[in-house]
Design a protein around this motif. Structure first.
Motif, short mmCIF file in Angstrom:
data_model
loop_
_atom_site.label_atom_id
_atom_site.label_comp_id
_atom_site.label_asym_id
_atom_site.label_seq_id
_atom_site.Cartn_x
_atom_site.Cartn_y
_atom_site.Cartn_z
N GLY A 187 0.72 -1.18 0.14
CA GLY A 187 -0.03 -0.04 0.04
C GLY A 187 0.72 1.07 0.11
O GLY A 187 2.19 1.09 -0.08
N PHE A 188 0.35 2.36 0.04
CA PHE A 188 1.41 3.47 0.37
C PHE A 188 1.86 3.53 1.47
O PHE A 188 1.19 2.93 2.48
CB PHE A 188 0.51 4.84 -0.07
CG PHE A 188 -0.47 5.45 0.82
CD1 PHE A 188 -1.91 5.03 0.87
CD2 PHE A 188 0.07 6.51 1.77
CE1 PHE A 188 -2.39 5.40 2.02
CE2 PHE A 188 -0.67 6.86 2.63
CZ PHE A 188 -2.01 6.44 3.12
N PHE A 189 2.71 4.36 1.86
CA PHE A 189 3.29 4.61 3.22
C PHE A 189 3.77 5.93 3.71
O PHE A 189 3.08 6.38 4.67
CB PHE A 189 4.56 3.66 3.49
CG PHE A 189 5.23 3.63 4.85
CD1 PHE A 189 4.59 2.97 5.79
CD2 PHE A 189 6.23 4.27 5.16
CE1 PHE A 189 4.98 3.16 7.15
CE2 PHE A 189 6.72 4.50 6.40
CZ PHE A 189 6.34 3.69 7.36
N CYS A 190 4.28 6.67 2.91
CA CYS A 190 4.69 7.87 3.25
C CYS A 190 3.97 9.22 2.78
O CYS A 190 3.67 9.99 3.44
CB CYS A 190 5.95 8.22 3.08
SG CYS A 190 6.39 8.69 1.12
N ALA A 191 3.25 9.07 1.63
CA ALA A 191 2.40 9.89 0.99
C ALA A 191 3.12 11.15 0.66
O ALA A 191 2.65 12.22 0.33
CB ALA A 191 1.16 10.20 1.55
N ILE A 192 4.39 11.43 0.70
CA ILE A 192 5.09 12.50 0.17
C ILE A 192 6.38 12.21 -0.61
O ILE A 192 7.33 12.92 -0.63
CB ILE A 192 5.62 13.27 1.55
CG1 ILE A 192 6.43 12.61 2.63
CG2 ILE A 192 4.68 14.03 2.32
CD1 ILE A 192 7.24 13.04 3.50
N LYS B 230 8.63 9.88 -0.92
CA LYS B 230 9.91 9.35 -0.15
C LYS B 230 9.96 7.97 -0.04
O LYS B 230 11.20 7.41 0.40
CB LYS B 230 10.25 9.88 1.19
CG LYS B 230 10.29 11.45 1.12
CD LYS B 230 10.92 12.20 1.95
CE LYS B 230 10.75 13.74 2.18
NZ LYS B 230 12.03 14.24 1.88
N CYS B 231 9.21 7.16 -0.52
CA CYS B 231 9.34 5.55 -0.08
C CYS B 231 9.17 4.58 -1.36
O CYS B 231 9.55 3.63 -1.17
CB CYS B 231 8.43 5.15 1.01
SG CYS B 231 6.71 5.02 0.38
N SER B 232 8.49 5.22 -2.26
CA SER B 232 8.34 4.37 -3.45
C SER B 232 7.28 3.26 -3.54
O SER B 232 7.00 2.20 -4.33
CB SER B 232 9.54 3.71 -4.12
OG SER B 232 9.88 2.38 -3.42
S1 FES Z 1 3.84 6.36 -0.66
FE1 FES Z 1 4.21 7.65 -2.52
S2 FES Z 1 6.37 7.50 -2.52
FE2 FES Z 1 5.67 6.86 -0.20
#
Ligand code: FES
Length: 478
Positions: free
Chosen positions: A60-65, A67-69
């Protein structure tokens, strides 16, 4: 929960733009002007964005900014697009490409002439540190360009609905979101050239910075740089910690306070520092149930005032507790926690399951220094500042000539400290590129005094030690 978008919030107002549709794997997805692809997909119910490389487990998503891919997908045939920082557009075609995308076979711009522009100062990052560096340098007369990946400058401030503490001059009593807006407005008034939605790709050693905006590449020939790239959220080791539904607290805050989308129905918050406590309260404000907050240490990490607020709302805070497992088929359906003793060992008979669909990790931040490493800045591991940080002079100059650092990239501290470091770095870089003058010296003195104030007393002991470790003499920095 069918509708994940927030329409009624006690503090925030979400002025959504025009409604439109884009295509995701053949399905029409509703989005609003200004929404990211990931947010629109999440609001539509998608939780599995990509796959892990080896075991092909869902992510799933993790950072939402950005920085994590964890959220990369193919957009209009272009793979590896971080959908959490890419705005949705009408009729765009989005699809998952899993762990091994194929070569896109599209024109990626090779052989095309890349625009090159000469500028005096480049600020990288639009949070409190970057904005203050830009404001200070612009006030002193420098030509300043600020590059930021977000749609609006303000960094992490624009999702902070709580009021800040600190001294009156440093915006105490003002909501973070308002501080961010005020700083961005001031920068604009001073003529700072703000480049939103712009990714800085890297540094060339003849003082050139490569950036990408909407798939186009540009090179800036810069006099100097203040790098204020912020921080990355820490992860935690436990079984199934990669399930969709295990999100960073900052990621949840972005989704909720910036995009106006709730992460789920019931959250287990891991970590009782200020971030964990504040995000728990913000979840409650957005109508999301918080099952409990757990903390591995025997005491609550954040301010009592934040802890009391969520306790009053009926959320238990369990200290000396840790998470051992996310429960579910392939996404979070619950969590297993247990108590730990003073030696961090499991207390037998205390294991229990908590019902939740989101596990939110608020277990600290580490400095984002990727650009600085690529630019050969010498680094030092400083535990008190959250990880590897660049060596710097008292004026925030790194060991690579012309590159300054400020904010969380220089070490994890408060937003007020980040702003003061930005002010110092902005003034010092202006001084390096121009004639010496009294006003520049005065601003540097003012910033240094402010930093000293922030780091004094027992609460400032840890960062004070950290900063001492990585501050070097002018000669070391060349
Ligand atoms: S959730 Fe998109 S780069 Fe981390």
């Amino acid at each position: 929960m069918s509708e994940k978008r927030i329409f009624d919030h006690p503090v925030l107002k979400f002025d959504r733009g025009q409604e439109f549709y884009f295509e995701f794997e053949g399905k029409k997805i509703k989005a609003y002007e200004g929404e990211t692809i990931a947010s629109a997909l999440y609001a539509d119910g998608l939780t599995k964005f990509t796959e892990s490389k080896i075991l092909e487990r869902p992510r799933g998503f993790f950072c939402a900014i950005g920085k994590c891919s964890s959220c990369i997908m193919s957009v209009n045939g272009r793979p590896h697009v971080r959908t959490c920082v890419t705005q949705a557009e009408e009729n765009m075609k989005v699809e998952r490409h899993g762990a091994r995308p194929k070569f896109p076979g599209i024109d990626v711009g090779r052989g095309k002439e890349i625009k090159e522009k000469e500028i005096e100062i480049a600020i990288i990052g639009g949070g409190p540190a970057g904005l203050m560096a830009a404001i200070t340098a612009a006030k002193l007369g420098s030509e300043v360009h600020l590059f930021d990946e977000g749609s609006n400058p303000g960094g992490q401030l624009i999702k902070q609905t709580h009021q800040f503490f600190g001294s009156h001059e440093e915006d105490a009593g003002t909501r973070g979101i308002v501080i961010g807006e005020n700083l961005a407005e001031e920068a604009q008034k001073l003529g700072v050239n703000i480049h939103p939605k712009t990714k800085v790709l890297g540094y060339y050693f003849d003082r050139k910075v490569a950036v990408e905006r909407k798939g186009r590449f540009e090179i800036y020939d810069v006099g100097g740089i203040v790098y204020a790239g912020g921080a990355i959220e820490n992860y935690l080791a436990f079984e199934n910690n990669d399930f969709p539904g295990v999100y960073g607290a900052g990621g949840v805050q972005t989704l909720m306070n910036e995009e106006g989308i709730v992460p789920g129905e019931k959250v287990l918050m891991v970590g009782s520092g200020n971030v964990g406590l504040i995000v728990s309260y913000q979840l409650l404000q957005a109508g999301v149930d918080v099952a409990e907050v757990i903390e591995a240490l025997p005491t609550i990490g954040g301010y009592q005032v934040h802890a009391s607020k969520i306790r009053r709302a009926g959320v238990p805070i369990q200290t000396s507790h840790t998470i051992v497992k996310a429960v579910g088929e392939d996404e979070v359906e619950g969590a297993v926690v247990h108590q730990v003793d003073e030696d961090w060992k499991k207390v037998e008979g205390t294991e229990r399951k908590i019902d939740c669909d989101i596990i939110c990790l608020a277990v600290g931040l580490r400095p984002d220094t990727s650009f600085l490493r690529q630019a050969d800045c010498e680094m030092e591991y400083v535990a008190e500042l959250g990880g590897f940080v660049p060596l710097r002079t008292e004026d925030m100059r790194t060991t690579t000539k012309g590159i300054y650092v400020a904010g969380d990239s220089a070490g994890i501290e408060e937003a007020t400290v980040a702003a003061l470091e930005g002010k110092l770095a902005g003034a010092a870089l202006h001084e390096e590129l121009n004639e010496e003058d009294e006003e520049t010296k005065r601003l540097k003195r003012e910033a240094k005094k402010g930093l000293e104030q922030m780091r004094k007393g027992p609460y400032g002991k840890v960062p004070r030690l950290g900063v001492k470790t990585c501050t070097v003499d002018e000669e070391v920095c060349g």
